[in-house]
Design a protein around this motif. Sequence first.
Motif, PDB file in Angstrom:
ATOM      1  N   ASP A   1       0.857  -1.180   0.000  1.00 21.25           N
ATOM      2  CA  ASP A   1       0.000   0.000   0.000  1.00 21.25           C
ATOM      3  C   ASP A   1       0.895   1.233   0.000  1.00 21.25           C
ATOM      4  OD1 ASP A   1      -1.726   2.104   0.480  1.00 21.25           O
ATOM      5  OD2 ASP A   1      -2.923   1.021   1.968  1.00 21.25           O
ATOM      6  N   ALA A   2       0.884   1.996  -1.093  1.00 14.64           N
ATOM      7  CA  ALA A   2       1.772   3.151  -1.231  1.00 14.64           C
ATOM      8  C   ALA A   2       1.546   4.184  -0.136  1.00 14.64           C
ATOM      9  CB  ALA A   2       1.585   3.795  -2.598  1.00 14.64           C
ATOM     10  N   SER A   3       0.354   4.183   0.458  1.00  9.74           N
ATOM     11  CA  SER A   3       0.084   5.162   1.519  1.00  9.74           C
ATOM     12  C   SER A   3       0.894   4.882   2.774  1.00  9.74           C
ATOM     13  CB  SER A   3      -1.412   5.172   1.858  1.00  9.74           C
ATOM     14  OG  SER A   3      -1.799   3.945   2.464  1.00  9.74           O
ATOM     15  N   HIS A   4       1.504   3.692   2.857  1.00  9.30           N
ATOM     16  CA  HIS A   4       2.281   3.330   4.040  1.00  9.30           C
ATOM     17  C   HIS A   4       3.697   3.892   3.990  1.00  9.30           C
ATOM     18  CE1 HIS A   4      -0.468  -0.396   4.860  1.00  9.30           C
ATOM     19  NE2 HIS A   4      -1.049   0.758   5.135  1.00  9.30           N
ATOM     20  N   GLY A   5       4.104   4.405   2.828  1.00  9.37           N
ATOM     21  CA  GLY A   5       5.441   4.965   2.726  1.00  9.37           C
ATOM     22  C   GLY A   5       6.129   4.588   1.439  1.00  9.37           C
ATOM     23  N   ASP A   6       7.448   4.770   1.426  1.00  7.22           N
ATOM     24  CA  ASP A   6       8.237   4.503   0.223  1.00  7.22           C
ATOM     25  C   ASP A   6       8.936   3.152   0.279  1.00  7.22           C
ATOM     26  OD1 ASP A   6       7.639   7.073  -0.813  1.00  7.22           O
ATOM     27  OD2 ASP A   6       9.206   7.944   0.463  1.00  7.22           O
ATOM     28  N   MET A   7       9.273   2.708   1.481  1.00  2.18           N
ATOM     29  CA  MET A   7       9.983   1.448   1.659  1.00  2.18           C
ATOM     30  C   MET A   7       9.439   0.733   2.873  1.00  2.18           C
ATOM     31  SD  MET A   7      13.982   2.454   0.986  1.00  2.18           S
ATOM     32  CE  MET A   7      14.547   3.047  -0.597  1.00  2.18           C
TER      33      MET A   7
ATOM     34  N   PRO B   1       2.687  -6.754  13.347  1.00  7.81           N
ATOM     35  CA  PRO B   1       3.525  -7.403  14.365  1.00  7.81           C
ATOM     36  C   PRO B   1       4.982  -6.957  14.330  1.00  7.81           C
ATOM     37  CG  PRO B   1       3.147  -8.894  12.539  1.00  7.81           C
ATOM     38  CD  PRO B   1       2.293  -7.685  12.267  1.00  7.81           C
ATOM     39  N   GLY B   2       5.382  -6.173  13.311  1.00  8.61           N
ATOM     40  CA  GLY B   2       6.785  -5.759  13.297  1.00  8.61           C
ATOM     41  C   GLY B   2       7.318  -5.266  11.972  1.00  8.61           C
ATOM     42  N   PHE B   3       6.462  -5.025  10.995  1.00 10.52           N
ATOM     43  CA  PHE B   3       6.925  -4.442   9.738  1.00 10.52           C
ATOM     44  C   PHE B   3       7.308  -2.984   9.969  1.00 10.52           C
ATOM     45  CE2 PHE B   3       4.185  -7.892   8.214  1.00 10.52           C
ATOM     46  CZ  PHE B   3       5.059  -8.519   7.319  1.00 10.52           C
ATOM     47  N   ILE B   4       8.378  -2.550   9.333  1.00 14.52           N
ATOM     48  CA  ILE B   4       8.827  -1.163   9.480  1.00 14.52           C
ATOM     49  C   ILE B   4       8.647  -0.445   8.143  1.00 14.52           C
ATOM     50  CG2 ILE B   4      10.773   0.356  10.022  1.00 14.52           C
ATOM     51  CD1 ILE B   4      11.939  -1.914  11.689  1.00 14.52           C
ATOM     52  N   ASN B   5       7.881   0.625   8.169  1.00 11.48           N
ATOM     53  CA  ASN B   5       7.652   1.431   6.969  1.00 11.48           C
ATOM     54  C   ASN B   5       8.460   2.718   7.055  1.00 11.48           C
ATOM     55  OD1 ASN B   5       5.750  -0.390   5.861  1.00 11.48           O
ATOM     56  ND2 ASN B   5       4.161   0.465   7.187  1.00 11.48           N
ATOM     57  N   MET B   6       9.014   3.135   5.921  1.00 10.81           N
ATOM     58  CA  MET B   6       9.862   4.325   5.877  1.00 10.81           C
ATOM     59  C   MET B   6       9.379   5.262   4.781  1.00 10.81           C
ATOM     60  SD  MET B   6      13.389   2.147   6.004  1.00 10.81           S
ATOM     61  CE  MET B   6      12.590   0.680   5.311  1.00 10.81           C
TER      62      MET B   6
ATOM     63  N   ILE C   1       7.178  13.769  -7.842  1.00 12.91           N
ATOM     64  CA  ILE C   1       7.838  12.799  -6.962  1.00 12.91           C
ATOM     65  C   ILE C   1       7.390  11.381  -7.280  1.00 12.91           C
ATOM     66  CG2 ILE C   1       8.144  12.061  -4.574  1.00 12.91           C
ATOM     67  CD1 ILE C   1       9.636  14.622  -5.257  1.00 12.91           C
ATOM     68  N   GLU C   2       6.114  11.207  -7.559  1.00 10.15           N
ATOM     69  CA  GLU C   2       5.607   9.867  -7.876  1.00 10.15           C
ATOM     70  C   GLU C   2       6.252   9.329  -9.144  1.00 10.15           C
ATOM     71  OE1 GLU C   2       3.734   7.713  -6.133  1.00 10.15           O
ATOM     72  OE2 GLU C   2       4.041   9.223  -4.572  1.00 10.15           O
ATOM     73  N   LEU C   3       6.422  10.151 -10.157  1.00 13.92           N
ATOM     74  CA  LEU C   3       7.070   9.719 -11.393  1.00 13.92           C
ATOM     75  C   LEU C   3       8.535   9.364 -11.139  1.00 13.92           C
ATOM     76  CD1 LEU C   3       7.072   9.238 -14.420  1.00 13.92           C
ATOM     77  CD2 LEU C   3       7.416  11.705 -14.759  1.00 13.92           C
ATOM     78  N   ILE C   4       9.207  10.179 -10.332  1.00 12.26           N
ATOM     79  CA  ILE C   4      10.606   9.890 -10.006  1.00 12.26           C
ATOM     80  C   ILE C   4      10.721   8.558  -9.267  1.00 12.26           C
ATOM     81  CG2 ILE C   4      12.635  10.674  -8.726  1.00 12.26           C
ATOM     82  CD1 ILE C   4      11.587  13.547  -9.068  1.00 12.26           C
ATOM     83  N   LYS C   5       9.778   8.296  -8.375  1.00  8.50           N
ATOM     84  CA  LYS C   5       9.814   7.033  -7.624  1.00  8.50           C
ATOM     85  C   LYS C   5       9.774   5.829  -8.553  1.00  8.50           C
ATOM     86  CE  LYS C   5       7.675   8.704  -3.326  1.00  8.50           C
ATOM     87  NZ  LYS C   5       6.488   8.609  -2.437  1.00  8.50           N
ATOM     88  N   VAL C   6       8.934   5.902  -9.575  1.00  8.07           N
ATOM     89  CA  VAL C   6       8.836   4.776 -10.505  1.00  8.07           C
ATOM     90  C   VAL C   6      10.137   4.628 -11.289  1.00  8.07           C
ATOM     91  CG1 VAL C   6       7.569   3.771 -12.440  1.00  8.07           C
ATOM     92  CG2 VAL C   6       6.335   5.083 -10.691  1.00  8.07           C
TER      93      VAL C   6
END
Length: 584
Positions: A39-45, A86-91, A494-499
């Motif tokens: 889910d892109a709303s959770h972050g970039d990584m 339970p422990g996923f880290i979103n950045m 920014i979204e285009l750069i991410k891709v």
Amino acid sequence: MDLFALYQSRIADALSALFPQLADAPELLRRFVVEPPRDASHGDMSTNAAMVLAKPLKSNPRAIAEQLAEKIGEFDGIEAVDIAGPGFINMRLAANVWQDMIATINAESADYGRPKEAPSGKVNVEFVSANPTGPLHVGHTRGTVFGDALARLMAFSRYDLSKEYYINDAGGQIGVLAKSVMLRYCEALGHEIGEIPKGLYPGAYLVPIGKKLADQFGDELLNMDEAAAIDKIKPIVLDEMMGLIKADLAKLNVHHDHFFSEKQLHGEDGDIRKTLDWLREEGLVYQGTLEPPKGKTPEDWEDREQTLFKATDFGDDTDRALVKSDGSYTYFAADIAYHRNKYLRGFNEQIVVLGADHAGYVKRLKAAGKAVSGGEANVDVKICQLVNLLRNGEPAKMSKRAGTFVTLGDLVDEVGPDVVRFIMLFRRNDAPLDFDFDVVTAQTRDNPVFYVQYAHARACSVFRNAKRDLPDLDISLAALQKADLSLLNDPAEIELIKVASQFSRVVAGATEAHEPHRIAFYVHELASAFHAFWTKGKERPELRFVNLDEQTITLSRLALVNAVRQVLANSLEILGVSAPEELS
């Protein structure tokens, strides 16, 4: 530069600092991943490091995640960190990280996406390897494109690589082919040959070869013993057929580095004899009997004591016979000798591309590779499933100049090499593929190859328009590399750069998995993102690439467009598809 690999390395260092005991088990630090969240709303990584390491560290994953998240928050370029489930880290990364990626892409240019250093070892990719008894047909096309694209992908990733074609020239089919050509030779001399006898090759592709023999020998062959005449023309006929095959491959811009003759494996001094002697010395061959296989009994199964290879020691389902009752070698004996030959030539990575009818060969060939190399060589067998030719959703009908099948040449002549290559790669190799002529030749977004090439052409058109509308603006690469990229801060930019920034990661994953279709999927996604941004520019004038009143932002946007164009071009180069600057 692969941003995901960069942050994975930083996370690994942080984990080593937090948990010194990991120094004794460095392999654990290679198990976790850093990837885009679903889910892109959770972050970039997102990383699953805490989940992966919980058991080895005998700790609660959430507790590990809390310690690790604090460290990650101190990394350069990190704007926000949170823990999910339970422990996923979103950045979430800062905008300047993405802006800097445009500079990186434009600086590295055609090398963007390549690893900095070449991997160790040598790779052999064997593909096509069709019997040299006729033109390549549609059934060969998918494996041809897949094998070549995989080789291009691995070469792009700096592997020391050789593309190989195995010529099946040791069996009786070459004699049958020569007899078939003899009929065409007689026909060329004016003799009535009537209907081609059953068991011979009837294709009209043999007519020109018969004429060449007539021009070269006159009626000399008619005055010879038939067996002697057949032996005399065999090498000539084989060369002609390989020339026909190479010409078909060239239509798809496929060129092999090495052609291996099966005849090298046979005879007293052949590789099969040498390999069997070596296997005996290593204790990998014994005399025994095989249980009949479950289900339908294959034709080559024999209920007798025979020479068997210990294939089950290397992961196969059954041991394999090496010598037939008449003393000749089995096909598998040739296979195992061939893989030893490749290993002795220095290939520790051997990739074999086969058709759907060879799915049962996977385990035995992997076993062969392990056995003949002492476990040092890996054999990866890639199976290409069938292609269904359609016209408007219905089974396609085409001319059959080859006699009984549609040729690769027919296909390329009708739709062009770019279409054939891209469509053959726009689906996993192990899944059946529908090739609909009406879809793949339409200039619409439903045609993936047009959609991607149009994106590249559009990017090129932006520069033509800028040169026309702002003739005094320096839009050279050197000027683009000095552009103020901090101006690229709109969410759409920014979204285009991410891709575009995903390319290095996709290349690395596709190379490791031997899956070139990932590049096709990715470049289609990038094209979609670019087309979407183009549309936003129509809706929001402030996002247009060329702004006559704001040359500074125009230069920044052109730097973005050039980066996207470069990634599109690099992707298409791997796939062997052209990147046109204009589309008619």
